[in-house]
Design an enzyme around this catalytic site. Structure first.
Site, mmCIF file in Angstrom:
data_model
loop_
_atom_site.group_PDB
_atom_site.id
_atom_site.type_symbol
_atom_site.label_atom_id
_atom_site.label_comp_id
_atom_site.label_asym_id
_atom_site.label_seq_id
_atom_site.Cartn_x
_atom_site.Cartn_y
_atom_site.Cartn_z
ATOM 1 N N CYS A 301 19.350 -2.115 1.727
ATOM 2 C CA CYS A 301 20.059 -0.884 1.337
ATOM 3 C C CYS A 301 20.886 -0.217 2.440
ATOM 4 O O CYS A 301 21.991 0.242 2.149
ATOM 5 C CB CYS A 301 19.115 0.100 0.663
ATOM 6 S SG CYS A 301 17.713 0.590 1.666
ATOM 7 N N ARG A 331 10.823 -8.729 9.748
ATOM 8 C CA ARG A 331 9.986 -7.638 10.262
ATOM 9 C C ARG A 331 8.889 -8.208 11.135
ATOM 10 O O ARG A 331 8.231 -9.170 10.749
ATOM 11 C CB ARG A 331 9.332 -6.856 9.116
ATOM 12 C CG ARG A 331 10.345 -6.215 8.220
ATOM 13 C CD ARG A 331 9.676 -5.388 7.150
ATOM 14 N NE ARG A 331 10.677 -4.876 6.231
ATOM 15 C CZ ARG A 331 10.414 -4.075 5.206
ATOM 16 N NH1 ARG A 331 9.176 -3.716 4.968
ATOM 17 N NH2 ARG A 331 11.375 -3.657 4.427
ATOM 18 N N GLU A 333 5.573 -8.241 11.980
ATOM 19 C CA GLU A 333 4.358 -7.699 11.357
ATOM 20 C C GLU A 333 3.134 -7.805 12.251
ATOM 21 O O GLU A 333 2.105 -7.198 11.982
ATOM 22 C CB GLU A 333 4.081 -8.388 10.014
ATOM 23 C CG GLU A 333 5.135 -8.115 8.940
ATOM 24 C CD GLU A 333 4.993 -6.743 8.282
ATOM 25 O OE1 GLU A 333 4.109 -5.965 8.686
ATOM 26 O OE2 GLU A 333 5.779 -6.451 7.375
ATOM 27 N N ARG A 342 2.399 -11.485 3.730
ATOM 28 C CA ARG A 342 2.845 -10.604 4.822
ATOM 29 C C ARG A 342 3.375 -11.477 5.930
ATOM 30 O O ARG A 342 2.632 -12.039 6.712
ATOM 31 C CB ARG A 342 1.731 -9.676 5.313
ATOM 32 C CG ARG A 342 2.246 -8.667 6.338
ATOM 33 C CD ARG A 342 1.253 -7.594 6.666
ATOM 34 N NE ARG A 342 0.949 -6.765 5.514
ATOM 35 C CZ ARG A 342 1.721 -5.771 5.080
ATOM 36 N NH1 ARG A 342 2.832 -5.465 5.693
ATOM 37 N NH2 ARG A 342 1.358 -5.073 4.029
ATOM 38 N N GLU A 350 17.440 -6.589 -3.471
ATOM 39 C CA GLU A 350 17.415 -5.135 -3.473
ATOM 40 C C GLU A 350 18.541 -4.542 -4.293
ATOM 41 O O GLU A 350 19.701 -4.605 -3.913
ATOM 42 C CB GLU A 350 17.461 -4.569 -2.052
ATOM 43 C CG GLU A 350 17.330 -3.056 -2.109
ATOM 44 C CD GLU A 350 16.924 -2.384 -0.819
ATOM 45 O OE1 GLU A 350 16.787 -3.074 0.202
ATOM 46 O OE2 GLU A 350 16.749 -1.160 -0.853
ATOM 47 N N ASP A 413 5.083 2.541 -6.008
ATOM 48 C CA ASP A 413 4.680 1.203 -5.572
ATOM 49 C C ASP A 413 4.131 0.440 -6.765
ATOM 50 O O ASP A 413 3.408 0.996 -7.586
ATOM 51 C CB ASP A 413 3.565 1.301 -4.520
ATOM 52 C CG ASP A 413 4.117 1.495 -3.112
ATOM 53 O OD1 ASP A 413 5.353 1.525 -2.960
ATOM 54 O OD2 ASP A 413 3.301 1.615 -2.179
ATOM 55 N N GLU A 431 0.886 -4.579 -2.759
ATOM 56 C CA GLU A 431 2.168 -3.997 -3.189
ATOM 57 C C GLU A 431 3.173 -5.133 -3.277
ATOM 58 O O GLU A 431 3.446 -5.799 -2.291
ATOM 59 C CB GLU A 431 2.650 -2.964 -2.176
ATOM 60 C CG GLU A 431 4.035 -2.427 -2.516
ATOM 61 C CD GLU A 431 4.723 -1.710 -1.365
ATOM 62 O OE1 GLU A 431 4.043 -1.136 -0.516
ATOM 63 O OE2 GLU A 431 5.975 -1.747 -1.331
ATOM 64 N N ASN A 434 8.673 -2.062 -4.945
ATOM 65 C CA ASN A 434 8.679 -0.610 -5.109
ATOM 66 C C ASN A 434 9.996 -0.139 -5.707
ATOM 67 O O ASN A 434 10.934 -0.928 -5.868
ATOM 68 C CB ASN A 434 8.374 0.087 -3.786
ATOM 69 C CG ASN A 434 9.371 -0.274 -2.717
ATOM 70 O OD1 ASN A 434 10.505 -0.660 -3.008
ATOM 71 N ND2 ASN A 434 8.961 -0.169 -1.472
ATOM 72 N N CYS A 459 16.843 2.950 -4.480
ATOM 73 C CA CYS A 459 16.817 1.508 -4.339
ATOM 74 C C CYS A 459 15.452 0.986 -4.766
ATOM 75 O O CYS A 459 14.511 1.761 -4.942
ATOM 76 C CB CYS A 459 17.111 1.098 -2.904
ATOM 77 S SG CYS A 459 15.902 1.733 -1.740
ATOM 78 N N ARG A 466 6.093 -11.854 -2.528
ATOM 79 C CA ARG A 466 4.995 -11.083 -3.126
ATOM 80 C C ARG A 466 4.883 -11.372 -4.625
ATOM 81 O O ARG A 466 3.789 -11.430 -5.156
ATOM 82 C CB ARG A 466 5.209 -9.584 -2.881
ATOM 83 C CG ARG A 466 5.288 -9.215 -1.404
ATOM 84 C CD ARG A 466 3.974 -8.709 -0.885
ATOM 85 N NE ARG A 466 3.996 -8.515 0.546
ATOM 86 C CZ ARG A 466 3.943 -7.321 1.141
ATOM 87 N NH1 ARG A 466 3.905 -6.224 0.417
ATOM 88 N NH2 ARG A 466 3.929 -7.237 2.449
HETATM 89 P P1 ATP Z 1 3.915 -2.822 3.211
HETATM 90 O O1 ATP Z 1 3.301 -1.457 3.068
HETATM 91 O O2 ATP Z 1 3.226 -3.885 2.419
HETATM 92 O O3 ATP Z 1 4.171 -3.186 4.631
HETATM 93 P P2 ATP Z 1 6.497 -1.749 3.024
HETATM 94 O O4 ATP Z 1 6.216 -0.371 2.560
HETATM 95 O O5 ATP Z 1 6.761 -1.988 4.453
HETATM 96 O O6 ATP Z 1 5.338 -2.714 2.521
HETATM 97 P P3 ATP Z 1 9.087 -1.783 1.905
HETATM 98 O O7 ATP Z 1 9.784 -1.497 3.178
HETATM 99 O O8 ATP Z 1 8.999 -0.698 0.927
HETATM 100 O O9 ATP Z 1 7.642 -2.357 2.158
HETATM 101 O O10 ATP Z 1 9.740 -3.098 1.288
HETATM 102 C C1 ATP Z 1 9.803 -3.338 -0.085
HETATM 103 C C2 ATP Z 1 9.166 -4.623 -0.490
HETATM 104 O O11 ATP Z 1 9.419 -5.675 0.435
HETATM 105 C C3 ATP Z 1 7.655 -4.562 -0.598
HETATM 106 O O12 ATP Z 1 7.260 -4.000 -1.805
HETATM 107 C C4 ATP Z 1 7.309 -6.015 -0.515
HETATM 108 O O13 ATP Z 1 7.516 -6.613 -1.769
HETATM 109 C C5 ATP Z 1 8.336 -6.579 0.446
HETATM 110 N N1 ATP Z 1 7.811 -6.725 1.800
HETATM 111 C C6 ATP Z 1 7.712 -5.788 2.758
HETATM 112 N N2 ATP Z 1 7.192 -6.287 3.882
HETATM 113 C C7 ATP Z 1 6.940 -7.596 3.637
HETATM 114 C C8 ATP Z 1 6.394 -8.663 4.417
HETATM 115 N N3 ATP Z 1 6.024 -8.491 5.673
HETATM 116 N N4 ATP Z 1 6.275 -9.883 3.837
HETATM 117 C C9 ATP Z 1 6.674 -10.081 2.570
HETATM 118 N N5 ATP Z 1 7.194 -9.121 1.785
HETATM 119 C C10 ATP Z 1 7.328 -7.885 2.303
HETATM 120 ZN ZN ZN Z 2 16.050 0.301 0.142
HETATM 121 MG MG MG Z 3 5.551 -2.659 6.068
#
Ligand code: ATP
Ligand code: ZN
Ligand code: MG
Length: 500
Positions: A301, A331, A333, A342, A350, A413, A431, A434, A459, A466
């Site tokens: 976004c 990311r 993680e 994850r 998106e 979520d 999750e 979202n 968005c 996931r």
């Molecule tokens: P989480 O709390 O699980 O870390 P987030 O709040 O960081 O998620 P958002 O930034 O809202 O996630 O991203 C939207 C979507 O992207 C999530 O709902 C998920 O489907 C996906 N997503 C986020 N982080 C990851 C990851 N590390 N691996 C796979 N999918 C991910």
């Molecule tokens: Zn967004």
């Molecule tokens: Mg996260």
């Protein structure tokens, strides 16, 4: 609030001889200010040689750091004309600011550029030796906000994130209780690596991931009129500065650097070292690349908003409905990595929507309806929707934790039960996507306007890995046991590559 700014003006010539004039000028100036704010005054005026020092003290609406620049202009005009002396330099010797916070801090607070002392809820912020530009650039106000935010965050940190279920499906009996990632690795559908949190999808796993993409497009986005856009994978920092991601998640970005030059001669030593040692010459590499210029996409976004920066959108183009599905999100993680759910590099679709409040609230309902269709009729999942408070709203204090009703703006979520994690009650649900309505936060940040209407935006982050995990965790790897709706999209796994 009380401000005490100790400042010195260096002039191009001696001003001690015109002491009387200087003092009466400051008196007059302070009188004119007092008409706007009675609390402001000039104190401890001293003149030595060509240096004039004084304190500007106030506890009202006029803040010394805002007064200072206007004062400089007036002094320059007054003394230039009358005495032919100019201001060479302004030096701030010290700046003490006292203000109140709502609650007293739970532990020590430090911020850059100043020492901060607390006496209950009373804060004393002491700055030493700052330059004029520092005062001009609004840093002071942001430092005050930062102290307040840090105190509030200390109270917030202990609490769990605001979360409330707003809808849930009925219970579904899982086909199995295994972790789909491990089982796919065992069968050779999926390969871990080549580096932390990355995966290689062999044709079998790739087919499932691609199917998710197809379902999201064909069952959700295209029926609602979303159109595809394609963005760049590399996000320059100024975009994240505007969205707030830069201060929000700097420890999660994958940063991108550029070569200092494309000139091969410059790289000669690097190349030679690689040839001789057959190792990466890291020390040499450091010299040949720039500091980071941006990062790999975190979510699509921000760049979509950037593409509308400064634009006025015609009423007939509202609501703008676009989606991005080509770039990967990266990311860092770290400890949280697990399976393909994850990871450090993942595939998201998106959709982003920009329109009037009414348009977006109605779109939110339609999106939820389409999503429900996918998760109920096609995936046959056990899942739920929860109203949550996103990080930026928590930080800005825009939502209080007592608030239990979904508001117009905020995030939902979508979470699913993962049988392999244990019972429904104890095991953590995942999750898998979202949906957010964000009010005018981002349209403001990128100065996006409409002809007449006030704009909102939002968005929805569709995490394809996931989707794969929640589907397979509940429905297993055998296509014969998959729900009919899903089998319409994929009813058999492609034959794999045999290894000897
Ligand atoms: P989480 O709390 O699980 O870390 P987030 O709040 O960081 O998620 P958002 O930034 O809202 O996630 O991203 C939207 C979507 O992207 C999530 O709902 C998920 O489907 C996906 N997503 C986020 N982080 C990851 C990851 N590390 N691996 C796979 N999918 C991910
Ligand atoms: Zn967004
Ligand atoms: Mg996260």
């Amino acid at each position: 609030m009380r401000f005490d700014l100790n400042v010195c003006f260096s002039f191009s010539a001696d001003v001690a001889s015109i002491k009387k004039d200087v003092e009466s000028f400051l008196k007059g100036y302070s009188k004119s200010l007092a008409e706007k704010d009675k609390t402001i005054s000039f104190k401890k005026i001293s003149i030595t040689g060509n240096v004039l020092c004084f304190d500007i003290v106030s506890s009202g609406v006029l803040r010394p750091h805002n007064v200072l620049l206007n004062l400089k202009n007036n002094i320059t005009r007054e003394f230039g004309k009358k005495h032919h002396v100019g201001v060479r330099e302004i030096t701030v010797k010290g700046y003490t600011i006292e203000f109140e916070v709502i609650r007293k801090p739970l532990k020590k607070i430090v911020i850059p550029f100043a020492d901060v002392f607390f006496d209950g809820t009373k804060v004393t912020m002491v700055l030493k030796q700052v330059d004029e530009g520092f005062l001009r650039r609004n840093y002071i106000d942001r430092m005050i906000s930062l102290v307040k935010e840090k105190v509030e965050r200390q109270y917030y940190e202990g609490k769990s994130e605001f979360w409330k279920v707003i809808w849930k499906s009925e219970e579904k009996k899982p086909v199995w209780y295994k972790d789909p990632t491990e089982e796919m690795i065992r069968r050779g559908w999926l390969q871990p690596g080549p580096s932390k949190g990355k995966w290689f999808y062999r044709p079998q796993a790739a087919a499932i991931l691609k199917t998710m993409k197809k379902i999201a497009e064909e069952e959700v986005l295209l029926p609602l009129g979303f159109k595809e856009v394609v963005e760049s994978n590399i996000v320059p920092f100024d975009i994240w500065l505007r969205t707030g991601h830069l201060e929000g998640m700097p420890s999660e970005f994958y940063y991108v650097v550029e070569p200092v030059t494309r000139d091969v001669e410059h790289w000669e030593r690097f190349i030679d070292l690689a040839k001789i040692t057959k190792e990466v010459p890291f020390e040499e590499l450091k010299k040949n690349v720039t500091p980071p210029v941006g990062g790999i996409c975190y979510a699509q976004c921000p760049m979509i908003y950037w593409s509308f920066k400064g634009k006025t959108i015609a009423e007939k183009s509202l609501p703008v409905l676009v989606y991005e599905k080509t770039v990967v999100s990266a990311r860092y993680e770290s400890g949280g990595r697990h399976g393909i759910e994850r990871v450090d590099e993942f595939h998201r679709i998106e959709p982003v929507y920009i329109g009037t409040r009414e348009q977006l609230l109605s779109l939110k309902d339609k999106l939820i309806q389409r999503y429900k269709h996918v998760f109920n009729d096609i995936f046959d999942l056990e899942w739920r929707m929860a109203w949550v408070t996103p990080w930026y709203m928590q930080q800005a204090g825009e939502i209080d934790s007592e608030d239990t009703h979904p508001r117009d703006t905020g995030t939902i979520d979508f979470e699913a039960y993962l049988p392999y994690r244990g019972s429904r009650e104890k095991g953590e649900w995942l999750e898998f996507q979202n949906l957010s309505i964000l009010g005018d936060k981002y349209v403001k940040a990128f100065n996006i306007k409409a002809q007449k209407s006030m704009l909102w935006s939002g968005c929805s982050g569709i995490g394809l890995e996931r989707w794969v995990v929640v589907f397979l965790a509940q429905k297993g790897l055998n296509p014969d046991k998959w729900p009919e709706g899903f089998r319409k999209y994929l009813d058999k796994i492609p034959e794999g590559i045999e290894f000897l």
